[in-house]
Write an enzyme that holds these catalytic residues in place. Structure first.
Site, PDB file in Angstrom:
ATOM      1  N   GLU A 179       0.825  -1.215   0.000  1.00 51.37           N
ATOM      2  CA  GLU A 179       0.000   0.000   0.000  1.00 51.37           C
ATOM      3  C   GLU A 179       0.858   1.264   0.000  1.00 51.37           C
ATOM      4  O   GLU A 179       0.540   2.249  -0.677  1.00 51.37           O
ATOM      5  CB  GLU A 179      -0.954   0.006   1.202  1.00 51.37           C
ATOM      6  CG  GLU A 179      -1.974  -1.116   1.207  1.00 51.37           C
ATOM      7  CD  GLU A 179      -3.027  -0.992   0.113  1.00 51.37           C
ATOM      8  OE1 GLU A 179      -3.050   0.051  -0.586  1.00 51.37           O
ATOM      9  OE2 GLU A 179      -3.819  -1.933  -0.053  1.00 51.37           O
ATOM     10  N   ARG A 184       0.526   3.741  -3.288  1.00 52.07           N
ATOM     11  CA  ARG A 184      -0.114   5.034  -3.018  1.00 52.07           C
ATOM     12  C   ARG A 184       0.911   6.147  -2.816  1.00 52.07           C
ATOM     13  O   ARG A 184       0.846   7.182  -3.486  1.00 52.07           O
ATOM     14  CB  ARG A 184      -1.031   4.923  -1.793  1.00 52.07           C
ATOM     15  CG  ARG A 184      -2.098   3.849  -1.951  1.00 52.07           C
ATOM     16  CD  ARG A 184      -3.225   4.003  -0.958  1.00 52.07           C
ATOM     17  NE  ARG A 184      -3.936   2.753  -0.751  1.00 52.07           N
ATOM     18  CZ  ARG A 184      -5.168   2.657  -0.287  1.00 52.07           C
ATOM     19  NH1 ARG A 184      -5.849   3.744   0.018  1.00 52.07           N
ATOM     20  NH2 ARG A 184      -5.737   1.471  -0.114  1.00 52.07           N
ATOM     21  N   ASP A 193      -4.097 -10.277  -8.449  1.00 50.93           N
ATOM     22  CA  ASP A 193      -4.445  -9.374  -9.541  1.00 50.93           C
ATOM     23  C   ASP A 193      -3.304  -8.565 -10.160  1.00 50.93           C
ATOM     24  O   ASP A 193      -2.916  -8.749 -11.308  1.00 50.93           O
ATOM     25  CB  ASP A 193      -5.583  -8.440  -9.121  1.00 50.93           C
ATOM     26  CG  ASP A 193      -5.345  -7.766  -7.772  1.00 50.93           C
ATOM     27  OD1 ASP A 193      -4.257  -7.928  -7.179  1.00 50.93           O
ATOM     28  OD2 ASP A 193      -6.256  -7.067  -7.289  1.00 50.93           O
ATOM     29  N   GLU A 213     -12.255  -0.623 -10.427  1.00 50.06           N
ATOM     30  CA  GLU A 213     -11.744  -1.564 -11.430  1.00 50.06           C
ATOM     31  C   GLU A 213     -12.630  -1.675 -12.668  1.00 50.06           C
ATOM     32  O   GLU A 213     -12.124  -1.800 -13.800  1.00 50.06           O
ATOM     33  CB  GLU A 213     -11.542  -2.945 -10.794  1.00 50.06           C
ATOM     34  CG  GLU A 213     -10.343  -3.043  -9.877  1.00 50.06           C
ATOM     35  CD  GLU A 213     -10.582  -2.398  -8.511  1.00 50.06           C
ATOM     36  OE1 GLU A 213      -9.595  -2.088  -7.821  1.00 50.06           O
ATOM     37  OE2 GLU A 213     -11.764  -2.217  -8.140  1.00 50.06           O
TER      38      GLU A 213
END
Length: 564
Positions: free
Chosen positions: A179, A183, A312, A444
């Site tokens: 993360e 980010r 993913d 998404e």
């Protein structure tokens, strides 16, 4: 001409027979012509002409018909012009609406949660959470490039000033390597490349150094959690047998390559290339990549494969690494298309209702569900179609469209989709469990709309995007910002009281780009990290680099001028 002799037939006899046949055929063709001509002069000949001739052939070429044809063409052009005008009107409306949405989300964050990681819009206060350890301001970092791209420069200046004066990287706490990378590192890199402001470069290189201790494992596979202050790292407590997660250690490549580019320090690139080296060495069941890997032994811990959560963005970063390298990273290309073949063979399924979906694989047994997170795959397949094997290019683009269509079908009567949807027991892209019905402002599906619009310019993707805009305004907007909802099927909306930072970074940005011209952050010049932060393609040709000058800070971009 030489006639081949057949048994019992002389050359002179054959010539005579051919002459007789020729006269007979000439007579027969004349008779047919006469008969057809007579038919066409009968009173009901129009019906017969429609049988024998196409519509265009049935029309005699006269001055009047030429005028009619020109009139029809003029009307067609006028209709097309009206469609274009309506499209521009919708695009202007969408742009205006999305600017207002971004400003509303930002203003409420600024008013009620400034400096915190995210906004709680119902209770109108800030949320810190545990994902970022002691880091603060996740919504600020995630919003930098969106504000700049949308030309909200006053708001961008507020965000930049906070980064310069208040972003403290000397923190202690339980930070997610994944993360923080997507980010904070991604957001600061993007802000630097878009604006050229040195404060972003300084901060991102400092933060990058603090992430390196996570790679201090026997295999070089990083652990998922790191204390930025002490440098100690460990695996998530819920991860199977202390394993690292495929989507986490596989979603570092884009940012770390750029860290090496900016710092001239090869260590960042070396760390992510070592991950590739190990993955290429170990055996993959049926060519698939399981989601859990031991950072100690370098072996798979269990055979669960998914293009949703846990797996993913690993696949996403393979094709994007190839594209970001200006299509020179052949290893990434080979890994991506090999994985795609295995995915096609093992995971791609079609429901009884004709919907194509990506099942999950658990040691050879299929779980017929897709997560909302897996809906990024439509866009991924789309951008990877062009560089696939020639015989596969159209198949991959078609598959991208089919997956995107399925994800659109999962968007319920509220036009917002559940966290996961299933294709078993008669279900067709429907969440059959209460625990899967929530929507947390995820991007998404909209991400795939944006990519598929750029690749095909099929207007349905903008129509679907506008449905999402209307749904977000109707169901997710509250007085204090935007909130996720707990049940996308419920007629009475219940909000979850969280304005996720990725709503500003991804959802609103992808919608804005969907309704923008293709030369705003064109795909031939930029790749988007998995948090939708644009990173420039790395051009090695000196003539390409000559045009890579960054624009001065505060100047809106045209999307073409920044590359390295």
């Amino acid at each position: 001409m030489v006639f081949r002799k057949f048994p019992g037939v002389s050359a002179s006899g054959m010539g005579l027979r051919l002459s007789q046949k020729f006269v007979f055929l000439l007579f027969l063709s004349g008779l047919v012509t006469l008969c057809l001509g007579a038919l066409f002069f009968l009173p009901d000949s129009a019906r017969l002409k429609r049988i024998f001739l196409s519509k265009t052939e049935a029309q005699p070429v006269t001055v009047g018909s030429e005028n009619d044809a020109r009139e029809q063409a003029r009307k067609a052009d006028a209709a097309a012009a009206r469609v274009r005008a309506l499209s521009r009107k919708l695009n202007l409306k969408a742009h205006f609406c999305l600017l207002q949405m971004m400003k509303f989300a930002w203003d409420n964050y600024k008013h009620y949660a400034w400096g915190k990681n995210e906004l709680r819009p119902l209770t109108r206060n800030g949320h810190i959470g545990t994902m970022f350890g002691g880091l603060r301001g996740a919504s600020i970092i995630d919003s930098l490039d969106t504000l700049y791209i949308m030309d909200l420069l006053e708001e961008y200046e507020e965000a930049k000033d906070w980064v310069e004066n208040n972003l403290d990287l000397n923190s202690n706490g339980e930070s997610s390597l994944f993360e923080v990378n997507i980010r904070y590192v991604g957001g600061l890199l993007s802000a630097y490349y878009l604006t050229g402001n040195e404060v972003f470069k300084k901060k991102v290189l400092e933060l990058g150094e603090k992430l390196l201790p996570a790679f201090n494992t026997p295999t070089g596979i990083p652990r998922g959690v790191i204390n930025l202050g002490s440098g100690t790292s460990w695996s998530w407590g819920w991860a199977s047998a202390g394993s690292s997660i495929l989507a986490e250690f596989g979603t570092l490549h884009l940012e770390f390559v750029h860290l090496s580019e900016l710092s001239n320090n090869p260590v960042f690139r070396e760390k992510v290339m070592n991950i590739r080296k190990l993955l290429n060495k170990i055996e993959k069941p049926h060519g698939l990549y399981p989601n859990f890997l031991s950072p100690v032994t370098g072996n798979w811990v269990q055979h669960h494969v998914s293009l949703g959560g846990l797996g993913d963005s690993f696949y996403e970063y393979l094709i994007k690494s190839y594209l970001m390298s200006d299509k020179t990273d052949e290893e990434a290309k080979k890994m991506y298309y090999s994985a795609l073949e295995a995915i096609e063979a093992n995971l791609v399924q079609q429901s009884p209702g004709g919907l194509t979906y990506l099942a999950e694989w658990r040691g050879g047994i299929l779980d017929h569900k897709m997560g909302h997170l897996a809906c990024f795959a439509g866009g991924m397949l789309g951008i990877g179609a062009e560089d696939g094997a020639p015989e596969k290019k159209q198949r991959y683009l078609d598959l991208a469209g089919e997956i995107t269509h399925t994800c659109h079908e999962s968007y319920t009567p509220t036009k917002l989709g559940p966290e996961a949807f299933r294709f078993d027991a008669g279900a067709e892209a429907t969440a059959t469990r209460l625990s899967e019905r929530y929507y947390i402002l995820r991007p998404e599906v909209i991400e795939s709309y944006m990519y598929m619009w750029r690749l095909t310019h099929d207007p349905k993707y903008r129509e679907w995007g506008w449905e999402a805009v209307e749904a977000l305004e109707k169901h997710c907007r509250v007085e204090g910002g935007y909130s996720g909802i707990r049940d996308v099927y419920a007629s009475a909306v219940s909000h979850d009281n969280m304005q996720q930072s990725f709503f500003l970074s991804e959802t609103l940005k992808y919608l804005y780009l969907l309704f923008s011209d293709d030369d705003l952050l064109p795909l031939q010049d930029w790749v988007f990290n998995t948090e939708a932060h644009p990173l420039p393609i790395i051009h090695r040709n000196c003539l390409q680099r000559q045009n890579s000058l960054q624009k001065p800070d505060k100047t809106p971009i045209d999307g073409k001028s920044v590359a390295i």
